[in-house]
Write an enzyme that holds these catalytic residues in place. Structure first.
Site, PDB file in Angstrom:
ATOM      1  N   ASP A 167      -6.823   2.734  63.848  1.00  0.00           N
ATOM      2  CA  ASP A 167      -5.404   2.622  63.546  1.00  0.00           C
ATOM      3  C   ASP A 167      -4.978   3.882  62.789  1.00  0.00           C
ATOM      4  O   ASP A 167      -5.711   4.348  61.904  1.00  0.00           O
ATOM      5  CB  ASP A 167      -5.219   1.376  62.658  1.00  0.00           C
ATOM      6  CG  ASP A 167      -3.772   1.009  62.456  1.00  0.00           C
ATOM      7  OD1 ASP A 167      -2.896   1.697  63.018  1.00  0.00           O
ATOM      8  OD2 ASP A 167      -3.520   0.036  61.735  1.00  0.00           O
ATOM      9  N   LYS A 190      -2.427   1.334  66.878  1.00  0.00           N
ATOM     10  CA  LYS A 190      -2.472  -0.119  67.046  1.00  0.00           C
ATOM     11  C   LYS A 190      -1.133  -0.706  66.633  1.00  0.00           C
ATOM     12  O   LYS A 190      -0.605  -0.392  65.569  1.00  0.00           O
ATOM     13  CB  LYS A 190      -3.590  -0.688  66.151  1.00  0.00           C
ATOM     14  CG  LYS A 190      -3.786  -2.173  66.298  1.00  0.00           C
ATOM     15  CD  LYS A 190      -5.076  -2.664  65.607  1.00  0.00           C
ATOM     16  CE  LYS A 190      -4.900  -2.993  64.158  1.00  0.00           C
ATOM     17  NZ  LYS A 190      -6.033  -3.698  63.571  1.00  0.00           N
TER      18      LYS A 190
HETATM   19  C1  R5P Z   1      -5.988  -4.307  59.837  1.00  0.00           C
HETATM   20  O1  R5P Z   1      -5.060  -3.531  59.674  1.00  0.00           O
HETATM   21  C2  R5P Z   1      -7.367  -4.072  59.311  1.00  0.00           C
HETATM   22  O2  R5P Z   1      -7.563  -2.769  58.880  1.00  0.00           O
HETATM   23  C3  R5P Z   1      -8.401  -4.424  60.364  1.00  0.00           C
HETATM   24  O3  R5P Z   1      -8.314  -3.514  61.428  1.00  0.00           O
HETATM   25  C4  R5P Z   1      -8.169  -5.805  60.873  1.00  0.00           C
HETATM   26  O4  R5P Z   1      -8.044  -6.699  59.822  1.00  0.00           O
HETATM   27  C5  R5P Z   1      -9.295  -6.245  61.770  1.00  0.00           C
HETATM   28  O5  R5P Z   1      -9.013  -7.525  62.261  1.00  0.00           O
HETATM   29  P1  R5P Z   1      -9.708  -8.049  63.572  1.00  0.00           P
HETATM   30  O6  R5P Z   1     -11.190  -7.870  63.404  1.00  0.00           O
HETATM   31  O7  R5P Z   1      -9.326  -9.497  63.642  1.00  0.00           O
HETATM   32  O8  R5P Z   1      -9.183  -7.267  64.717  1.00  0.00           O
END
Ligand code: R5P
Length: 293
Positions: A167, A190
Site C-alpha cells: 500500500d 490498495k
Molecule cells: C491495512 O492498512 C494494514 O496495513 C494491513 O495491510 C491490513 O490490515 C491487512 O489486512 P488483511 O490481512 O486482512 O488484508
C-alpha cells in the site's frame, strides 16, 4: 524500573527483564466462572516505576485490554510512582478515524481508558497510524520493528532483496527495510470499499522480474492483502516471494492462503505469539525502555 509481566506477554516481558536487568514482577490471573477477569501483581512495587508489558492481539483482545487496564490501576494502588503501558500490538489501532457517520474512534477511546486507569506513558510497536498518538492523553510513542525483520532476512541470505509495501501509505515500511536489505523498494496501491471491506490492489511501474521480493506490512489479518500482492508479484515475474509483518494476526486460514499463494516464508514478531513469531521485540523494547530512564 520493574517489569510487570502481563499474562498475554509473559515470555517477552521476561526477555525484556533479562536484557534490561530490570526485575521482573509476575502477575496472577484467572477467569471467574461468570467470565470476569481477576488479576493481581504478585510482588512489591511500592515507590518503583513500572513498565507493564501486555499485548492485546486476538483471540480475546477485549479481555487482554481489560487485564492491562486493571493492572495499571493495581500498580497505582500498590504505590508505583510511574506506570508505562508497553503494548506490543494495540487492538483497535485501525479504528483511527470516523470512516462512516455514526462511528467512534476506537483507538482514542482505548487510550482514554488507559489514562483513567493510571497509565502515565504509552509505548507500542508499529502503530497502524502514528498520527493517532497525537490524540492520546499521555506521552505516547511507537517504535518500529521493521529493521529487526529486515535483519532476519539478511541473516537468511537475502541481502539485496526488493522491499515491497502492499500500500502506498505504508511505503515508509518498505523504505525502513530497504535501509537494511540494500536493494530496491516500491509499493502497490490498495483501495478499500468502506461498506463491503473489499480491497483492490494495483501495480504501476513495478520492476521485480527475476528478483527476490519481501512484502512488508504492519499487520496481517485475513491475509487478503498479502495474497493479492503475491499474485501481482508472480504476474510481474518475481523469482522468490517472502513476507515480513510486525503483527501476524493470521485470522482463520490466512497462513495457508498466503503460503498457497506462493509466499515461501511468513515472518512476524512476538507481538502476536505463535508459529510465525520468529523475531523477538525484546531488544527493541529493552533499548527503548533503557533510553527512557
Ligand atoms: C491495512 O492498512 C494494514 O496495513 C494491513 O495491510 C491490513 O490490515 C491487512 O489486512 P488483511 O490481512 O486482512 O488484508
Amino acid at each position: 524500573m520493574k517489569i510487570v509481566s502481563g499474562p498475554a506477554s509473559i515470555p517477552l516481558a521476561e526477555a525484556v527483564s533479562a536484557q534490561t536487568g530490570y526485575p521482573n514482577v509476575p502477575v496472577v490471573s484467572k477467569v471467574f466462572p461468570d467470565g470476569e477477569s481477576y488479576i493481581r501483581i504478585d510482588g512489591d512495587i511500592k515507590g518503583d516505576e513500572v513498565a507493564i508489558i501486555q499485548t492485546t492481539c486476538p483471540p480475546m483482545q477485549d479481555g487482554k485490554l481489560f487485564q492491562l487496564t486493571f493492572l495499571a490501576d493495581s500498580a497505582r494502588r500498590a504505590g508505583a510512582t510511574k506506570v508505562t503501558a508497553v503494548v506490543p500490538y494495540l487492538a483497535y489501532a485501525r479504528q483511527d478515524k470516523i470512516f462512516l457517520s455514526g462511528e467512534g474512534i476506537g483507538v482514542e477511546t482505548i487510550a482514554r481508558m488507559f489514562k483513567a486507569a493510571g497509565v502515565d506513558e504509552f509505548l507500542t510497536v508499529n502503530l497502524h497510524s502514528e498520527t493517532s498518538l497525537k490524540q492520546f492523553p499521555m506521552p505516547a510513542k511507537t517504535v518500529s520493528a521493521i529493521p529487526l525483520i529486515a535483519d532476519y532476512f539478511v541473516k537468511k541470505g537475502y541481502k539485496g532483496a526488493y522491499a515491497l509495501s502492499p500500500d502506498k501509505g505504508a511505503m515508509y515500511i518498505a523504505q525502513q527495510a530497504q535501509a537494511i536489505l540494500g536493494g530496491d523498494a516500491g509499493h502497490l496501491n490498495k483501495t478499500r470499499d468502506r461498506y463491503t471491506g473489499q480491497t483492490v490492489q494495483t501495480a504501476e511501474g513495478l520492476n521485480v522480474k527475476g528478483q527476490t521480493v519481501i512484502i512488508l506490512d504492519d499487520i496481517i489479518s485475513t491475509g487478503g492483502t498479502i495474497v493479492g500482492a503475491a499474485k501481482i508479484l508472480r504476474e510481474n515475474g518475481a523469482k522468490h516471494v517472502f513476507c515480513g509483518c510486525v503483527h501476524g494476526l493470521l485470522i482463520g486460514d490466512a497462513e495457508k492462503r498466503i503460503l498457497d499463494a506462493g509466499v515461501e516464508e511468513i515472518v512476524g514478531t512476538d507481538s502476536v505469539p505463535g508459529a510465525i513469531s520468529k523475531v523477538s521485540l525484546a531488544p527493541l523494547l529493552s533499548q527503548t525502555l533503557k533510553g527512557a530512564k
